[in-house]
Design an enzyme around this catalytic site. Structure first.
Site, PDB file in Angstrom:
ATOM      1  N   ASP A  46      79.128   2.000  29.750  1.00 19.59           N
ATOM      2  CA  ASP A  46      79.021   3.105  30.697  1.00 19.59           C
ATOM      3  C   ASP A  46      79.623   2.729  32.046  1.00 19.59           C
ATOM      4  OD1 ASP A  46      77.118   5.364  29.513  1.00 19.59           O
ATOM      5  OD2 ASP A  46      76.286   3.442  28.893  1.00 19.59           O
ATOM      6  N   GLU A  69      77.962   9.902  36.214  1.00 19.55           N
ATOM      7  CA  GLU A  69      76.566   9.669  35.870  1.00 19.55           C
ATOM      8  C   GLU A  69      76.031   8.364  36.442  1.00 19.55           C
ATOM      9  OE1 GLU A  69      73.587   9.637  31.998  1.00 19.55           O
ATOM     10  OE2 GLU A  69      75.745   9.757  31.698  1.00 19.55           O
ATOM     11  N   THR A 138      74.866   7.770  24.590  1.00 21.71           N
ATOM     12  CA  THR A 138      74.769   6.312  24.598  1.00 21.71           C
ATOM     13  C   THR A 138      73.890   5.800  23.458  1.00 21.71           C
ATOM     14  OG1 THR A 138      74.933   6.441  27.007  1.00 21.71           O
ATOM     15  CG2 THR A 138      74.359   4.326  26.069  1.00 21.71           C
ATOM     16  N   SER A 261      75.527  16.030  23.905  1.00 20.81           N
ATOM     17  CA  SER A 261      75.823  17.403  24.338  1.00 20.81           C
ATOM     18  C   SER A 261      77.300  17.718  24.190  1.00 20.81           C
ATOM     19  CB  SER A 261      75.405  17.601  25.802  1.00 20.81           C
ATOM     20  OG  SER A 261      74.024  17.466  25.961  1.00 20.81           O
TER      21      SER A 261
END
Length: 356
Positions: A46, A69, A138, A261
């Site tokens: 990430d 994020e 994740t 999503s």
């Protein structure tokens, strides 16, 4: 020439480079996972992906803003984790692409600064803002399943460009499944510029491969052809009401079960699905813009329509969250009003649900 053609090229190359990084991590058992304040899993992937994406975009569009994020706070607290992220970032390259337009962070401090451009970004209606989710899904990424790398460009709060990299998506996806992953290639990349259609291309480890136009298909679906995509492990949605909606519509539920999503928007666009509904448990729940911006545009470019459960346009110009919206209805344009009506009727019949 399409508007935002340079932005699209840079964004696609940046996502493709980030996909190489995440795929390399998939073979590592310990992916450096830790728990963030919200208890969601995060990995070195990430942080490293956010650094690579922002580095490329900031170099090419230095006046643009970012909403991402991740922030670099945890990296500053954990030197070992910081070292791993830095090594990944500086050692990830495209094979045969000219990376002069995709610079890496110049130093460890520069990497932290770039990550924080996203983490501290507030969005809004002014100017241009890149919205990014370095790894959406994740939890499924850690398991080697489906996940997405997301980039969207907002201009004055409105979606103008979307790019979704799906490193585990097979070249001929059919129905998208968590465990059916690409073992031979490098996944697929979807993209769209507002008003200019949606495209798909195979990802490579170098230059961009040719893109193929995705034919508009979601504006002529019949009720009996509704195919749902859902997340049955979510704790924020009222799944019993989701089931009731689709029972009334005569559609099988839960349909295609996906955690990410953004992968749901991919499924709506190319994966054989055409409807997703989100009825949230609490009025205080607000979705983050990086989970939806860009993905919604790509679906709309093949004939989909997206609103909240009140029929309101999704507003991405109010900061890091979709604070003006409650829930979600994603459906073919020709069926959206009918499905929205059923959603509202189901909610109204539940005395414990407070209308937003």
């Amino acid at each position: 020439m399409n508007p935002y053609s340079k932005e699209l090229t840079i964004a696609c190359l940046a996502v493709q480079r980030a996909a190489i990084l995440t795929r390399d991590l998939l073979s590592i058992v310990d992916k450096g996972a830790l728990e963030k304040a919200d208890l969601s899993p995060v990995t070195v992937g990430d942080f490293a992906t956010q650094a690579l994406l922002i580095s490329a975009l900031h170099y090419n569009f230095p006046s643009d803003h970012f909403v991402g994020e991740e922030s670099a706070d945890e990296l500053r607290k954990k030197p070992a984790l910081l070292k791993r992220v830095w090594e990944l970032v500086r050692n990830t390259h495209l094979d045969d692409a000219d990376e002069v337009f995709l610079p890496h962070p110049s130093s460890l401090d520069d990497m932290l600064r770039l990550i924080d451009l996203g983490g501290a970004g507030q969005g809004g209606r002014e100017g241009r803002t890149w919205v990014l989710d370095p790894i959406d899904g994740t939890a499924t990424f850690i398991q080697g399943q489906q996940y997405a790398i997301n980039l969207a460009l907002l201009v004055r709060g409105e979606q103008q460009l979307g790019v979704i990299g799906c490193p585990n998506l097979p070249a001929t996806p059919g129905t998208i499944e968590e465990t059916r992953v690409d073992t031979d290639g490098h996944g697929c990349l979807l993209s769209a510029i507002k008003g200019h259609g949606a495209y798909i291309r195979l990802m490579t480890t170098g230059m961009l491969s040719p893109a193929t136009l995705i034919q508009k298909h979601a504006n002529s679906v019949k009720v009996e052809d509704i195919k749902v995509t859902e997340c049955t492990t979510t704790s924020s949605m009222v799944l019993s009401l989701h089931r009731e909606v689709f029972d009334r519509l005569g559609a099988a539920w839960p349909g295609t079960d996906l955690w990410s999503s953004l992968m749901k928007y991919v499924a709506l666009t190319i994966g054989g699905c055409n409807v997703n509904v989100r009825i949230v448990k609490s009025q205080s729940y607000k979705s983050c813009i990086w989970d939806h911006a860009g993905g919604q545009l790509i679906f709309e470019e093949v004939g989909g329509k997206v609103t909240d459960i009140n029929g309101k346009h999704i507003d991405f110009g109010l900061g890091r969250q979709m604070s003006a919206n409650f829930g979600l209805v994603c459906a073919p344009a020709n069926l959206h009003a009918q499905i929205l009506k059923v959603v509202q009727e189901v909610i109204a019949a539940e005395p414990h649900m407070v209308a937003p």
